[in-house]
Motif scaffolding. Structure first.
Motif, PDB file in Angstrom:
ATOM      1  N   ALA A  49     140.092 -20.273 -22.912  1.00 20.66           N
ATOM      2  CA  ALA A  49     140.164 -18.811 -22.927  1.00 20.66           C
ATOM      3  C   ALA A  49     138.778 -18.189 -23.048  1.00 20.66           C
ATOM      4  O   ALA A  49     138.639 -16.966 -23.009  1.00 20.66           O
ATOM      5  N   LEU A  92     139.562 -11.797 -30.132  1.00 21.10           N
ATOM      6  CA  LEU A  92     140.554 -12.392 -29.247  1.00 21.10           C
ATOM      7  C   LEU A  92     141.644 -13.087 -30.054  1.00 21.10           C
ATOM      8  O   LEU A  92     142.839 -12.992 -29.729  1.00 21.10           O
ATOM      9  N   ALA A  93     141.241 -13.759 -31.128  1.00 25.58           N
ATOM     10  CA  ALA A  93     142.230 -14.416 -31.997  1.00 25.58           C
ATOM     11  C   ALA A  93     143.131 -13.395 -32.671  1.00 25.58           C
ATOM     12  O   ALA A  93     144.349 -13.615 -32.807  1.00 25.58           O
ATOM     13  N   ILE A 116     140.953 -20.015 -31.174  1.00 22.35           N
ATOM     14  CA  ILE A 116     141.240 -19.659 -29.783  1.00 22.35           C
ATOM     15  C   ILE A 116     141.133 -20.896 -28.902  1.00 22.35           C
ATOM     16  O   ILE A 116     140.461 -21.864 -29.231  1.00 22.35           O
ATOM     17  N   TRP A 146     143.956 -10.370 -31.511  1.00 21.67           N
ATOM     18  CA  TRP A 146     144.900  -9.857 -30.521  1.00 21.67           C
ATOM     19  C   TRP A 146     146.016 -10.854 -30.257  1.00 21.67           C
ATOM     20  O   TRP A 146     147.188 -10.490 -30.155  1.00 21.67           O
ATOM     21  N   SER A 147     145.650 -12.122 -30.148  1.00 20.11           N
ATOM     22  CA  SER A 147     146.650 -13.153 -29.880  1.00 20.11           C
ATOM     23  C   SER A 147     147.660 -13.251 -31.018  1.00 20.11           C
ATOM     24  O   SER A 147     148.868 -13.363 -30.790  1.00 20.11           O
ATOM     25  N   PRO A 199     148.304 -12.270 -25.079  1.00 23.15           N
ATOM     26  CA  PRO A 199     148.109 -13.667 -25.488  1.00 23.15           C
ATOM     27  C   PRO A 199     147.420 -14.524 -24.442  1.00 23.15           C
ATOM     28  O   PRO A 199     146.872 -15.574 -24.763  1.00 23.15           O
TER      29      PRO A 199
END
Length: 538
Positions: free
Chosen positions: A359, A314-315, A355, A317-318, A324
């Protein structure tokens, strides 16, 4: 001339000395007992009374060494000796040798709630009842802990079935302990020897395997050993061995299943799911290796590996500007929450990956949550103070007390797929889902529907006001590399005609969520609706 005998009589051991000597003997030290007896007789005085005392001491020592002190039953060593003799004699008789492994269900609960004295009384009463069920030629032995073994030197399938049913019925009667009547039960594993093909250890192992099956299939029952059962147990043992290796060497990986906002069809969240492909076993399904991980205490390591992988992804991708505002849902086991350092370790993962706490949503099964103690509630409160959300998975499959549900710091209910299957076709399923939605809204909870596979199901959920869903209709769990492609387009859009067609079927059961509530839910799942303060209530 001195009248003192030439040989001193052997002193008679005290009961304490006898018990101590018995404890020092192994469970299969019959040779040592015979040697000790011979030495005592050889050294004893010729006087008849002295010799009788010596023989009495030997008899007491032998009994102490070969019988369980608590129940008075023969020990494991006696059972093994008799079992070996029965197997050797099996060829001379038409009947087979059989053993039954008998184990008290939830024995630890008796000890924990009523005390160890009550547990001891339960074992004594258990031994008395089971002994009354068998014949004079049979042996009932305390094998260890709360396990008893019955040896039938001459048996067949019919006799084993009859004895198993009799033991189950006998043990079902309440037992009076600690001034109260307590209902208890046992599980039984039975095995019959194949003539000339098994040793005592192998036959006991087979019965123990059958006992494991009886426990796993709900307890308070008897299972017989067969080759299918053996293959299943062998498979389970191999899965556990290979799973340990896979966890050590990074052999597991994570797939991600999109969670879709029904109003737009776009992805607003993802659920991280553990996957395992073994070079020889092939694709091992989660329904197989997750229970093994739970039973073997590997679930803690597995859970943390998946959580760290999902948070890092997830980090990533962000950082790449991909989704985001996505949220990430990760399954955890209630066993992980037993660790007092869980919240601190969770905070370290958030710090390492960077993250947002809001989230991340930790998902636990309903059965696991409802059976846990106040310690679990305290840990979930600590998780919520960090700012991470908590969801109940498979909601509706267990009997959840509303008072228990209200005290849990849980924000999200995930409706089990078994209730989604009949949406649009079965009025009962439609009513149940609508009721769950109404309950969730009344209690201030948010909802995600799982297992959506048809457009009719999605349309019905949208009509009832369920804002978010996941299932094969939108996307199967996929590798992380596939997610950017899914974020760029709507994964579903309901034709207006379907919503109009469904409305009359739903009738009074339907209930729309208030728009403000949907907006609040979108804050939870990380949709771009504004900023949310870390750790605040939804």
């Amino acid at each position: 001339m001195d009248d003192k005998p030439m040989t001193e009589p052997v002193p008679i051991p005290s009961s304490e000395e006898l018990a101590h000597a018995a404890r020092r003997l192994g469970v299969r030290r019959s040779d040592s007992l015979l040697a000790m007896s011979d030495a005592l007789l050889h050294q004893s005085n010729a006087d008849e009374s002295s010799q009788q005392q010596t023989l009495a001491a030997i008899a007491e020592l032998v009994h102490a060494a070969t019988h369980d002190q608590l129940t008075g039953l023969p020990t494991r060593g006696v059972l093994l000796n008799r079992l070996e003799q029965a197997l050797e004699a099996e060829a001379a008789v038409a009947a087979q040798v059989a053993v039954l492994f008998i184990d008290v269900d939830n024995f630890k609960l008796v000890n924990d709630s009523l005390g160890h004295d009550a547990g001891d009384e339960l074992l004594r009463e258990m031994s008395r009842r089971i002994t009354a069920c068998v014949g004079a030629a049979d042996t009932v032995s305390r094998f260890g802990g709360d396990e008893l073994v019955v040896l039938l030197p001459q048996a067949d399938q019919g006799l084993v079935s009859e004895l198993g049913a009799l033991v189950l019925a006998t043990m079902a009667a309440p037992i009076r302990m600690a001034g109260r009547e307590v209902a208890t039960s046992v599980s039984i594993g039975a095995a019959l020897a194949a003539p000339g093909a098994q040793t005592a250890e192998q036959l006991l192992r087979d019965a123990d395997t059958a006992l494991y099956a009886a426990k796993s299939r709900g307890r308070n029952r008897m299972e017989r050993f067969n080759e299918e059962l053996h293959a299943r147990v062998a498979r389970r043992m191999r899965v556990e061995t290979e799973l340990r290796l896979a966890l050590r060497e990074g052999g597991l990986y994570v797939h991600y299943q999109p969670q879709v906002k029904l109003a737009t069809g776009r992805v607003v969240g993802l659920e991280a799911l553990a996957r395992w492909h073994h070079a020889e076993l092939g694709q091992v399904p989660p329904a197989e290796f997750i229970p093994v991980a739970e039973e073997s205490r590997l679930i803690d390591e597995l859970g943390w590996q998946v959580l760290r992988t999902a948070c890092r992804q997830l980090a990533a991708w962000s950082a790449a500007g991909i989704g985001p505002a996505l949220s990430m849902t990760v399954n955890i086991s209630p066993r992980q929450l037993d660790n007092p350092d869980f919240a601190a370790e969770l905070q370290r993962v958030l710090d390492e990956t960077g993250i947002r706490p809001d989230a991340l949503c930790l998902e636990l099964t309903e059965s696991g949550l409802m059976s846990r103690t106040t310690e679990l509630v305290d840990m979930l409160e600590r998780v919520r103070r960090i700012g991470v959300y908590v969801a109940i998975d498979d909601f509706g499959t267990e009997q959840s007390a509303l008072s228990r549900l209200r005290e849990l710091p849980v924000e999200v209910l995930k409706i089990d797929r078994s209730f989604i299957d009949g949406l649009g076709a079965e009025a009962g399923d439609t009513a149940i889902v609508s009721s769950i939605l109404s309950l969730a809204y009344a209690m201030g909870k948010h909802v995600i529907a799982e297992g959506v596979e048809t457009a009719e199901q999605a349309a019905a959920l949208s009509e009832m006001g369920c804002p978010v869903a996941q299932g094969f209709l939108f996307a199967r769990p996929v590798d992380a590399t596939e997610i950017p492609r899914l974020l760029g387009r709507p994964l579903w859009q309901a034709p207006v005609s379907w919503a109009q067609r469904l409305r009359p079927k739903l009738g009074s059961h339907a209930r729309r969520a208030h728009p403000a509530f949907i907006d609040e839910f979108l804050f939870h799942i990380g949709a771009p609706m504004g900023e949310k303060k870390t750790g605040s209530a939804p």
